[in-house]
Design a protein around this motif. Structure first.
Motif, PDB file in Angstrom:
ATOM      1  N   LEU A 138       0.824  -1.205   0.000  1.00 55.69           N
ATOM      2  CA  LEU A 138       0.000   0.000   0.000  1.00 55.69           C
ATOM      3  C   LEU A 138       0.856   1.251   0.000  1.00 55.69           C
ATOM      4  CD1 LEU A 138       0.307   1.055   3.182  1.00 55.69           C
ATOM      5  CD2 LEU A 138      -1.302  -0.801   3.588  1.00 55.69           C
ATOM      6  N   GLY A 139       0.186   2.354  -0.290  1.00 57.64           N
ATOM      7  CA  GLY A 139       0.809   3.664  -0.218  1.00 57.64           C
ATOM      8  C   GLY A 139      -0.018   4.568   0.676  1.00 57.64           C
ATOM      9  N   ILE A 140       0.524   5.723   0.982  1.00 58.75           N
ATOM     10  CA  ILE A 140      -0.162   6.697   1.839  1.00 58.75           C
ATOM     11  C   ILE A 140      -0.351   7.993   1.065  1.00 58.75           C
ATOM     12  CG2 ILE A 140       0.018   8.082   3.943  1.00 58.75           C
ATOM     13  CD1 ILE A 140       1.692   5.802   5.141  1.00 58.75           C
ATOM     14  N   LEU A 141      -1.568   8.495   1.065  1.00 60.02           N
ATOM     15  CA  LEU A 141      -1.907   9.757   0.413  1.00 60.02           C
ATOM     16  C   LEU A 141      -2.223  10.796   1.482  1.00 60.02           C
ATOM     17  CD1 LEU A 141      -2.730  11.313  -2.250  1.00 60.02           C
ATOM     18  CD2 LEU A 141      -5.060  10.453  -1.842  1.00 60.02           C
ATOM     19  N   LEU A 142      -1.594  11.975   1.393  1.00 56.51           N
ATOM     20  CA  LEU A 142      -1.878  13.042   2.337  1.00 56.51           C
ATOM     21  C   LEU A 142      -1.527  14.388   1.710  1.00 56.51           C
ATOM     22  CD1 LEU A 142       0.896  13.088   5.131  1.00 56.51           C
ATOM     23  CD2 LEU A 142       1.235  12.073   2.910  1.00 56.51           C
ATOM     24  N   ASP A 143      -2.330  15.369   2.018  1.00 54.66           N
ATOM     25  CA  ASP A 143      -3.477  15.474   2.883  1.00 54.66           C
ATOM     26  C   ASP A 143      -4.741  15.075   2.105  1.00 54.66           C
ATOM     27  OD1 ASP A 143      -5.176  16.321   5.015  1.00 54.66           O
ATOM     28  OD2 ASP A 143      -5.112  18.395   4.348  1.00 54.66           O
ATOM     29  N   VAL A 144      -5.780  14.627   2.807  1.00 53.78           N
ATOM     30  CA  VAL A 144      -7.003  14.221   2.115  1.00 53.78           C
ATOM     31  C   VAL A 144      -8.224  15.029   2.570  1.00 53.78           C
ATOM     32  CG1 VAL A 144      -6.200  11.903   1.548  1.00 53.78           C
ATOM     33  CG2 VAL A 144      -7.366  12.299   3.727  1.00 53.78           C
ATOM     34  N   GLY A 145      -7.992  16.247   3.054  1.00 52.12           N
ATOM     35  CA  GLY A 145      -9.155  17.067   3.352  1.00 52.12           C
ATOM     36  C   GLY A 145      -9.027  18.072   4.463  1.00 52.12           C
ATOM     37  N   ALA A 146      -7.977  18.006   5.260  1.00 58.00           N
ATOM     38  CA  ALA A 146      -7.857  18.935   6.390  1.00 58.00           C
ATOM     39  C   ALA A 146      -7.438  20.328   5.949  1.00 58.00           C
ATOM     40  CB  ALA A 146      -6.861  18.385   7.411  1.00 58.00           C
ATOM     41  N   ASN A 147      -6.663  20.409   4.863  1.00 53.57           N
ATOM     42  CA  ASN A 147      -6.117  21.696   4.411  1.00 53.57           C
ATOM     43  C   ASN A 147      -6.329  21.853   2.909  1.00 53.57           C
ATOM     44  OD1 ASN A 147      -4.413  22.379   7.017  1.00 53.57           O
ATOM     45  ND2 ASN A 147      -3.926  20.260   6.492  1.00 53.57           N
TER      46      ASN A 147
END
Length: 312
Positions: A138-147
């Motif tokens: 898996l991978g990590i996606l960020l940011d997804v909505g806070a900013n």
């Protein structure tokens, strides 16, 4: 370890949250205690219906609930006995080690920043999402909505936060960090991405591999994909729809099954002084269970302490 769970948060609360707590209890170690925060009589009734002992949990009774559509800041202030407000007070005072809720996302963000507060040095806390890879992992996606809007320096910090999470929670060695863009070339992108690229290229805080495009999201080009919250949220909602579309089309595919948000439980809020996880509003018991287990993993991995060290 004491993990706080808001049993009033989510469209199907408290039944889904209490059933999720039961499922989590069966996996957690004996030294891990679940603290159910919310309407205690309602929780006890659900436990009785399922022939499950209330002695397996600790309870903190609350009388108010922050609705999904309420203004986050006003609700936190005006409803001090809500399950979310009380949960953050418990977290702030050290009476629980982590807090999770499938309730109002804005209230969870506001509560995090006003109670346990942002780690010194972190400009903006962010939220993450998991992205399955075609070849496994898996991978990590960020940011997804806070900013929704981010400065280049903030995106640089997201790279640090995402890299630490990939190492600590998912045991990815020297994770590759990519900047989400409209082309691989260094000179591509908008003003923000053009200014962010040289900052990431110069840092020794993580393994920067350059720009990545949307088509790279499910491959091995990167392990951590950095973008502003507006872009990340659009990508996340599109990715979630893949799983729904396959169900509606009657397709069965292992890869697309991994787009089911229930398997990941929720989105950690990275950059605050304690483990906080926000679940999907429509979380069923399976998602609630995995949200609790993610809290456990964040505590055991000492992710917050590692972030503090990185930003000293």
């Amino acid at each position: 370890m004491r993990i706080g769970l808001d049993i009033m948060g989510g469209d199907y609360a408290p039944k889904a949250t209490v059933l999720g707590a039961i499922a989590a209890f069966k996996i957690l170690a004996p030294e891990h205690k679940l603290v159910l925060i919310g309407d205690k009589p309602a929780a006890l009734s659900i436990l009785q219906e399922n022939d499950f002992s209330a002695d397996n949990f600790d309870f903190i009774h609350t009388t108010e609930v922050i609705g999904m559509g309420e203004h986050p800041t006003k609700a936190i202030v005006q409803k001090p006995d809500s399950s979310i407000s009380v949960g953050f007070n418990l977290l702030k005072e050290g009476n629980i080690d982590a807090f999770s809720s499938a309730g109002n996302t804005g209230a969870m963000l506001v509560g995090s920043m006003f109670s346990v507060k942002t780690i010194p040095g972190v400009m903006r806390p962010c939220m993450t999402a998991i992205v399955p890879k075609l070849k496994g992992g898996l991978g990590i996606l960020l940011d997804v909505g806070a900013n929704a809007d981010c400065k280049p320096e903030v995106l640089l910090q997201f790279g640090v936060l995402g890299s630490l999470m990939a190492e600590s929670i998912y045991n990815i060695d020297n994770p590759k960090v990519g900047l989400m863009n409209i082309g691989e070339e260094e000179e591509k992108g908008n003003i923000t991405s053009l200014a962010t690229y040289p900052l990431m290229k110069a840092t020794d805080k993580f393994n920067f591999v350059g720009n990545v495009e949307g088509r790279d999201l499910f491959g091995d080009s990167a392990d951590v994909f950095v973008c502003d919250g507006f872009t990340g949220n659009v990508i996340l909602k599109l990715a979630e729809s893949f799983y729904v579309v396959t169900l509606k089309k009657g397709m069965k595919d292992e890869f697309f099954d991994r787009f089911n948000y229930e398997a990941y439980g929720g989105s950690p809020i990275l950059g605050v002084n304690a483990p906080v996880v926000v679940g999907h509003g429509i979380s069923p018991p399976e998602a609630i269970k995995n949200m609790v287990l993610l809290c456990r993993n964040m505590v055991e991995s000492k992710l917050v302490e590692k972030v503090k060290q990185a930003f000293q």
